[in-house]
Scaffold this active site. Structure first.
Site, mmCIF file in Angstrom:
data_model
loop_
_atom_site.group_PDB
_atom_site.id
_atom_site.type_symbol
_atom_site.label_atom_id
_atom_site.label_comp_id
_atom_site.label_asym_id
_atom_site.label_seq_id
_atom_site.Cartn_x
_atom_site.Cartn_y
_atom_site.Cartn_z
ATOM 1 N N LYS A 145 33.644 36.529 47.201
ATOM 2 C CA LYS A 145 34.910 35.924 47.908
ATOM 3 C C LYS A 145 35.829 37.225 48.364
ATOM 4 O O LYS A 145 36.291 36.848 49.431
ATOM 5 C CB LYS A 145 35.697 35.424 46.659
ATOM 6 N N GLU A 151 35.744 36.369 30.401
ATOM 7 C CA GLU A 151 36.597 36.907 31.472
ATOM 8 C C GLU A 151 37.855 36.147 31.664
ATOM 9 O O GLU A 151 39.072 36.386 31.785
ATOM 10 C CB GLU A 151 35.915 36.957 32.987
ATOM 11 N N HIS A 187 13.174 32.977 16.159
ATOM 12 C CA HIS A 187 12.281 34.185 15.736
ATOM 13 C C HIS A 187 12.818 35.395 15.980
ATOM 14 O O HIS A 187 12.148 36.498 16.027
ATOM 15 C CB HIS A 187 10.761 33.975 16.386
ATOM 16 N N GLY A 190 36.345 33.129 40.915
ATOM 17 C CA GLY A 190 34.792 33.317 40.957
ATOM 18 C C GLY A 190 34.033 32.624 40.166
ATOM 19 O O GLY A 190 33.006 32.128 40.478
ATOM 20 N N ARG A 191 34.517 32.542 38.938
ATOM 21 C CA ARG A 191 33.780 31.988 37.822
ATOM 22 C C ARG A 191 33.626 30.548 37.557
ATOM 23 O O ARG A 191 33.154 30.021 36.791
ATOM 24 C CB ARG A 191 33.968 32.619 36.330
ATOM 25 N N LYS A 208 36.336 49.907 37.271
ATOM 26 C CA LYS A 208 35.990 50.122 38.877
ATOM 27 C C LYS A 208 36.536 51.250 39.442
ATOM 28 O O LYS A 208 36.297 51.912 40.054
ATOM 29 C CB LYS A 208 36.388 48.334 39.591
ATOM 30 N N GLU A 256 29.010 46.497 44.469
ATOM 31 C CA GLU A 256 27.600 46.256 44.138
ATOM 32 C C GLU A 256 26.923 45.253 45.454
ATOM 33 O O GLU A 256 25.857 45.601 46.033
ATOM 34 C CB GLU A 256 27.299 45.498 42.946
HETATM 35 O O1 F6P Z 1 35.005 42.148 38.978
HETATM 36 C C1 F6P Z 1 35.006 40.845 38.438
HETATM 37 C C2 F6P Z 1 34.818 39.995 39.568
HETATM 38 O O2 F6P Z 1 35.973 39.928 40.106
HETATM 39 C C3 F6P Z 1 34.702 38.672 38.914
HETATM 40 O O3 F6P Z 1 35.863 38.020 38.580
HETATM 41 C C4 F6P Z 1 34.237 38.003 40.250
HETATM 42 O O4 F6P Z 1 33.373 36.609 39.751
HETATM 43 C C5 F6P Z 1 32.970 39.057 40.493
HETATM 44 O O5 F6P Z 1 34.048 40.192 40.513
HETATM 45 C C6 F6P Z 1 32.681 39.030 42.088
HETATM 46 O O6 F6P Z 1 33.585 39.169 42.732
HETATM 47 P P1 F6P Z 1 33.511 38.671 44.516
HETATM 48 O O7 F6P Z 1 33.000 37.428 44.912
HETATM 49 O O8 F6P Z 1 34.721 39.003 45.399
HETATM 50 O O9 F6P Z 1 32.674 39.847 44.986
#
Ligand code: F6P
Length: 504
Positions: free
Chosen positions: A193, A332, A363, A246-247, A472, A199
């Site tokens: 987003k 979150e 188990h 995002g979630r 972060k 990452e």
């Molecule tokens: O670090 C948390 C977060 O902002 C989440 O809320 C989100 O789903 C994820 O990182 C990924 O964010 P993006 O879609 O901006 O890469």
């Protein structure tokens, strides 16, 4: 009645019920199994094994009335600024239904439908392109939702594409995913987003180079300019908007991988299931409202019974990723120690959510569920009709599901204390008629609305996540120290960096 009085009344219910166990409640309340069950479309829910009774539910209903939960749900779908710290609505419902009545909700719906059309065209183009493998690159909400749904609906994949997921900044993940893939027959979707997530940008750069350019590179982002600057052609960038958290985003273009896996019809059926739950959440009265009941039970377990964790136990291997997905959705959203008005909440909020698929989990950690010193309320999730031909497997699976919930509730008296089960351990049973896209959409939307209802009951903002920012920022400060370009400011981190550098 004022809020504090209702909370006191709930604590009084907890005290009153303390000597009774769930089996007693079932014994004295005729028809409890039926009275505490709700059905919404393909989803049946039994709350009969929760440690509460009709007067408790009446007080919980009064609490829902006190916080104006119905108005809050209406405000959500109409696009009110429910995310105050970021000054935004949270309009994930507009991605799948026309329930919002305001202009802002209608505009959001129109934008979502236009983006869906763009996505459908890209899906069709990819199906004709000779591409065999798709890599979804994203993390958090840009990974967990699509990953869960693609995995859960694997019986419906038509085999046109193999779908892979890369999320971690640990290079071994991307190494293993790329191994064995042919760049000439692979396309990648960079889902972010913000298009600023470390990452995703690192993994995306590796994949862009591995693909040999941007020809088969796609993106989903609210920051189209950044995606283009990264090397994705504008015609292959799908939009998302700041009004989708995002979630809560798998229903948007973030679900591109889902649409590639199960086709646009499957994707639309997923959305239709969620839309059915949206209508139910907003329109059904409290005592017949599944997400509200689920939320009230969660608050009861957390605040009146003081239970610190919550297990999610899907008895279907295809839902094995559900606990990870719900960890982000629930923890979150609700992992807050401050109310929306800046005050402390005064009560405990989010429980630690954890879980794994049955029967495997029986188990491993079920010993602790049955005889550990902490009581862990559980959501058991089962599927009535399997999608495989192994009838006996399915009967055994369902027998185990029902037996575990019964054993936790009723316990077992035994002269040998090592063999005694105290019982009185609450659970909810959620049963899907079949694991169809429609039923899955309804289940996930049920959890979304429950989370929002819990946030309203606690007065917290379910849609921000400031708690992830500090780590972060510190990672950005530690990185130069790890590279030997500067010294870490914290003494313990400095010692650890030295140890790593000495061994690296
Ligand atoms: O670090 C948390 C977060 O902002 C989440 O809320 C989100 O789903 C994820 O990182 C990924 O964010 P993006 O879609 O901006 O890469």
């Amino acid at each position: 009645m004022a809020g504090e009085a209702l909370v006191r009344q709930l604590l009084a219910h907890a005290e009153r019920l303390a000597p009774a166990c769930i089996a007693d409640l079932v014994a004295v309340e005729a028809g409890r199994a039926q009275a505490l069950a709700l059905r919404v479309g393909p989803l049946y829910a039994s709350f009969a094994r929760q440690r509460l009774d009709a007067p408790t539910l009446a007080t919980l209903g009064a609490l829902a009335g006190h916080v104006r939960l119905s108005l809050a749900l209406r405000a959500l779908v109409d696009g009110a600024t429910v995310n105050a710290t970021e000054g935004r609505p949270a309009l994930h419902t507009a991605l799948r239904s026309a329930i919002g009545r305001s202009n802002v909700a209608r505009d959001a719906r129109a934008a979502a439908l236009a983006a869906r059309g763009q996505m459908a065209a890209l899906v069709a183009g990819l199906r004709d392109s000779g591409v065999t493998d798709i890599i979804n690159v994203g993390i958090g909400g840009s990974d967990l939702g699509p990953r869960l749904v693609v995995d859960a609906l694997k019986d419906l994949h038509d085999g046109r594409f193999r779908i892979h997921f890369v999320s971690n900044v640990d290079g071994s993940e991307i190494q293993h995913v790329l191994r064995g893939l042919d760049p000439a027959r692979t396309a990648a979707i960079l889902v972010s987003k913000s298009f600023s997530t470390q990452e995703t940008l690192l993994n995306g750069a590796v994949i862009r180079d591995w693909l040999g350019g941007g020809e088969r590179l796609y993106a989903v982002s609210a920051n189209v300019a950044r995606a283009e600057a990264f090397g994705v052609d504008a015609s292959r960038v799908l939009p998302i908007w700041d009004w989708v958290g995002g979630r809560y985003s798998l229903w948007s273009t973030v679900g591109f991988a889902i649409a590639l896996a199960v086709g646009m019809d499957g994707f639309d059926a997923l959305l239709a299931g969620a839309a059915e739950m949206d209508a139910h959440a907003v329109e059904a009265p409290f005592d017949a409202n599944l997400p509200i009941r689920h939320a009230l039970v969660a608050v009861w377990n957390r605040n009146a019974l003081g239970l610190p964790t919550q297990a999610v136990l899907p008895y279907d291997q295809r839902l094995a990723l559900l606990p990870s997905y719900l960890q982000q959705l629930v923890m979150e959203s609700l992992g807050k120690s401050v109310r929306a008005d800046g005050q402390p909440p005064g009560v405990a909020t989010v429980p630690v959510l954890w879980g794994a698929a049955g029967t495997g989990a029986q188990h491993s950690f079920f010993q602790a569920l049955h005889q550990g010193t902490d009581v862990v309320p559980a959501d058991f999730i089962g599927v009535v009709r399997p999608a495989h031909p192994y009838r006996e497997h399915h009967e055994v699976l369902l027998a185990n599901l029902l037996a575990q919930s019964e054993a936790l509730a009723n316990g077992h008296a035994d002269a040998d204390p090592h063999k005694a089960h105290a019982g009185n351990r609450p659970s909810t049973l959620l049963l899907l008629d079949a694991l169809t896209p429609h039923a899955l959409g309804a289940l996930l939307a049920m959890y979304e609305h429950s989370v929002y209802a819990q946030s309203v009951l606690w007065g917290i903002n379910a849609f921000d996540q400031w708690g992830v920012e500090l780590g972060k920022r510190l990672a950005g400060e530690v990185l130069p120290a790890l590279r030997g370009e500067s010294a870490a400011s914290d003494a313990v981190t400095r010692a650890l960096v030295e140890e790593i550098r000495a061994r690296g």
